[in-house]
Design an enzyme around this catalytic site. Structure first.
Site, PDB file in Angstrom:
ATOM      1  N   CYS A 253      -5.786   9.471  81.498  1.00 17.64           N
ATOM      2  CA  CYS A 253      -5.749  10.668  82.364  1.00 17.64           C
ATOM      3  C   CYS A 253      -6.624  10.492  83.600  1.00 17.64           C
ATOM      4  O   CYS A 253      -6.140  10.424  84.720  1.00 17.64           O
ATOM      5  CB  CYS A 253      -6.264  11.895  81.604  1.00 17.64           C
ATOM      6  SG  CYS A 253      -5.434  12.198  80.079  1.00 17.64           S
TER       7      CYS A 253
HETATM    8  N1  SAJ Z   1     -16.700   9.492  81.451  1.00 18.25           N
HETATM    9  C1  SAJ Z   1     -17.861   9.165  82.155  1.00 18.25           C
HETATM   10  N2  SAJ Z   1     -18.748  10.150  82.458  1.00 18.25           N
HETATM   11  C2  SAJ Z   1     -18.531  11.451  82.076  1.00 18.25           C
HETATM   12  C3  SAJ Z   1     -17.344  11.759  81.358  1.00 18.25           C
HETATM   13  C4  SAJ Z   1     -16.453  10.767  81.050  1.00 18.25           C
HETATM   14  O1  SAJ Z   1     -18.093   8.009  82.504  1.00 18.25           O
HETATM   15  O2  SAJ Z   1     -19.379  12.294  82.353  1.00 18.25           O
HETATM   16  C5  SAJ Z   1     -15.726   8.438  81.152  1.00 18.25           C
HETATM   17  C6  SAJ Z   1     -15.485   8.263  79.667  1.00 18.25           C
HETATM   18  O3  SAJ Z   1     -16.379   7.322  79.122  1.00 18.25           O
HETATM   19  C7  SAJ Z   1     -14.053   7.741  79.628  1.00 18.25           C
HETATM   20  C8  SAJ Z   1     -13.406   8.407  80.844  1.00 18.25           C
HETATM   21  O4  SAJ Z   1     -14.486   8.832  81.692  1.00 18.25           O
HETATM   22  O5  SAJ Z   1     -14.004   6.350  79.793  1.00 18.25           O
HETATM   23  C9  SAJ Z   1     -12.542   9.607  80.479  1.00 18.25           C
HETATM   24  O6  SAJ Z   1     -13.323  10.396  79.647  1.00 18.25           O
HETATM   25  P1  SAJ Z   1     -12.833  11.884  79.215  1.00 18.25           P
HETATM   26  O7  SAJ Z   1     -13.937  12.495  78.431  1.00 18.25           O
HETATM   27  O8  SAJ Z   1     -12.333  12.600  80.404  1.00 18.25           O
HETATM   28  O9  SAJ Z   1     -11.677  11.584  78.186  1.00 18.25           O
HETATM   29  P2  SAJ Z   1     -10.114  11.728  78.292  1.00 18.25           P
HETATM   30  O10 SAJ Z   1      -9.527  10.634  79.083  1.00 18.25           O
HETATM   31  O11 SAJ Z   1      -9.643  11.913  76.886  1.00 18.25           O
HETATM   32  O12 SAJ Z   1      -9.866  13.060  79.088  1.00 18.25           O
HETATM   33  C10 SAJ Z   1      -9.290  14.157  78.440  1.00 18.25           C
HETATM   34  C11 SAJ Z   1      -8.575  14.906  79.518  1.00 18.25           C
HETATM   35  N3  SAJ Z   1      -7.688  15.873  78.924  1.00 18.25           N
HETATM   36  C12 SAJ Z   1      -6.429  16.012  79.465  1.00 18.25           C
HETATM   37  O13 SAJ Z   1      -6.040  15.365  80.399  1.00 18.25           O
HETATM   38  C13 SAJ Z   1      -5.560  17.000  78.821  1.00 18.25           C
HETATM   39  C14 SAJ Z   1      -9.562  15.605  80.420  1.00 18.25           C
HETATM   40  O14 SAJ Z   1      -8.864  16.572  81.235  1.00 18.25           O
HETATM   41  C15 SAJ Z   1     -10.627  16.344  79.655  1.00 18.25           C
HETATM   42  O15 SAJ Z   1     -11.563  16.877  80.586  1.00 18.25           O
HETATM   43  C16 SAJ Z   1     -11.340  15.355  78.753  1.00 18.25           C
HETATM   44  O16 SAJ Z   1     -10.355  14.879  77.821  1.00 18.25           O
HETATM   45  C17 SAJ Z   1     -12.484  16.027  77.991  1.00 18.25           C
HETATM   46  O17 SAJ Z   1     -13.060  16.984  78.548  1.00 18.25           O
HETATM   47  O18 SAJ Z   1     -12.813  15.516  76.913  1.00 18.25           O
END
Ligand code: SAJ
Length: 408
Positions: A253
């Site tokens: 995403c």
């Molecule tokens: N990450 C960072 N720093 C942060 C947050 C995340 O480096 O502060 C990195 C994570 O390690 C990862 C990537 O970004 O590699 C994505 O992390 P994520 O927590 O956003 O995980 P996702 O990809 O599962 O994102 C999903 C998304 N949900 C949908 O698209 C429906 C996102 O919109 C959500 O915000 C996220 O989950 C969530 O909040 O957990």
């Protein structure tokens, strides 16, 4: 109602279960033979646990479409190696639906797409068959918001937005979702607004992560601990949202969706300089992380070239098995290009070492790329250098060289 769901992954499968629990007849179509056979054996293909309800599934069954009043398309929308949106799964799923469509059925796309795709790519597939929207079919978009592994928010209670090609389409889709969801559903004024909403949510996350990643680089020159600053800023009870620096941004995403907006805007004559810069900053973090290892080895009078480096964790986020766009892959590529021997370990994904213990025996010099819970049991006595790509630990007076991302 008869509902056909095309795409039974982490979006389509929970949706199928929810529709069945609300009394609808659900048919599922997926091109993965493995998924189909798991479901036919009564196994949930996403969570790998027993199915709540069995339902008819198939690799290819036009009757599933012809008998359905509502078709929901939940197929992936990846980017290709040129970081361009790859809409082929959405296009082929739409063509499959159109070729077997029951009159006056409602077709909904949940896949994440960029603004304009429904009107410029999906609807023309219906036009080509001479179908008139509102007469022969209804068409809407309701972007998926599933957050895999989230204990609180699930397919039933996550608030949703919905938009249709026409007002009537919006109403039809709104009626459907309010009949199955417990969370609120917001009607958007048109389908482009619904498409843009999801892209904006995830792009918002990407630029905020880029902000703290740049801070990590900047504050490392000022002996300021970025994570502590973010925790300090988080004490402000309004107008601040914490994000944390890391070895990179992975998943299907966050690192993908901004390119949808960048490409679409470019095609319409606008250049998203800011979004592209944020992508550049986040894409630079694997290299930055490897550089931390190079500098740490230097302190040990060692070269990266020819040294065995452990990469601990492959998945893009903690406690899931998902390699998509994972920063660990880029870290491994850079390490190998610079002549390191790389040994990997991830408890969720096939990797070189057979266990954490085996990994630690072989790799006193390691880069942690995923904060899997299991890594809390690291044996610190076996470590000589730890580059903590997810700031899982902090320098609790370790007797080895420890570097976090933006940590002092
Ligand atoms: N990450 C960072 N720093 C942060 C947050 C995340 O480096 O502060 C990195 C994570 O390690 C990862 C990537 O970004 O590699 C994505 O992390 P994520 O927590 O956003 O995980 P996702 O990809 O599962 O994102 C999903 C998304 N949900 C949908 O698209 C429906 C996102 O919109 C959500 O915000 C996220 O989950 C969530 O909040 O957990």
């Amino acid at each position: 109602m008869n509902i056909c769901i095309i795409g039974l992954g982490y979006v389509g499968f929970p949706l199928a279960e929810l529709c069945i629990s609300k009394g609808h007849n659900v048919f599922g179509i997926d091109l993965s033979e493995n998924k189909i056979s798991l479901i036919e054996k009564g196994i949930d293909p996403v969570e790998n646990k027993p199915l709540k309800h069995k339902f008819p599934v198939s690799l290819d069954n036009p009757k599933f479409i012809a008998d359905s009043d509502t078709i929901i398309i939940c197929v992936p929308t990846p980017v290709n190696h040129l970081k361009m949106p790859d809409l082929t799964p959405v296009i082929s799923a739409t063509e499959y639906a159109v070729n077997n469509l029951k009159k006056k059925s409602l077709v909904i796309v949940e896949s994440t797409i960029n603004p304009g795709v429904m009107e410029d790519v999906v609807k023309p597939i219906f036009d080509a068959k001479g179908f008139i929207v509102g007469k022969d079919y209804y068409l809407a978009h309701c972007p998926e918001r599933i957050n895999p592994g989230d204990p609180k928010w699930n397919v039933s209670n996550i608030p949703r937005v919905v938009g249709g090609i026409t007002q009537e389409c919006t109403e039809k889709a709104f009626e459907f979702y309010t009949s199955i969801l417990s969370g609120p559903v917001m009607k958007m004024s048109n389908i482009r607004t619904a498409e843009a909403t999801k892209i904006v949510e995830n792009t918002f996350r990407d630029i905020n992560i880029a902000f703290v990643n740049e801070l990590a680089k900047s504050f490392s020159h000022m002996d300021i601990d970025t994570v502590e600053v973010i925790k300090g800023a988080s004490t402000k009870p309004f107008a601040f949202m914490a994000h944390y620096p890391s070895c990179g941004v992975g998943g299907h995403c966050i690192p993908v969706d901004p390119y949808y907006l960048i490409e679409r805007a470019k095609a319409k004559g606008f250049d998203h300089k800011f979004l592209k810069l944020a992508r550049e900053i986040n894409n630079s973090m694997p290299e930055y992380t490897v550089q931390l290892m190079i500098d740490a080895l230097n302190e040990h009078k060692l070269a990266l070239n020819g040294t065995t480096i452990g990469v601990l964790g492959l998945s893009y986020k903690a406690d899931v098995a998902d390699l998509r766009e994972s920063p660990s892959l880029e870290v491994i590529k850079i390490l190998k290009k610079k002549g390191a021997n790389v040994i990997t370990f991830d408890p969720f994904i096939a990797s070189d070492a057979s266990s954490l213990h085996d990994f630690q025996i072989k790799c006193p010099y390691m880069i942690l790329c995923t904060n899997h819970k299991q890594f809390k049991d690291l044996d610190f006595d076996k470590i000589k250098i730890l580059i903590d790509g997810k700031n899982m630990f902090h320098n609790e007076k370790f007797n080895f060289t420890y570097r976090g991302i933006g940590r002092c």
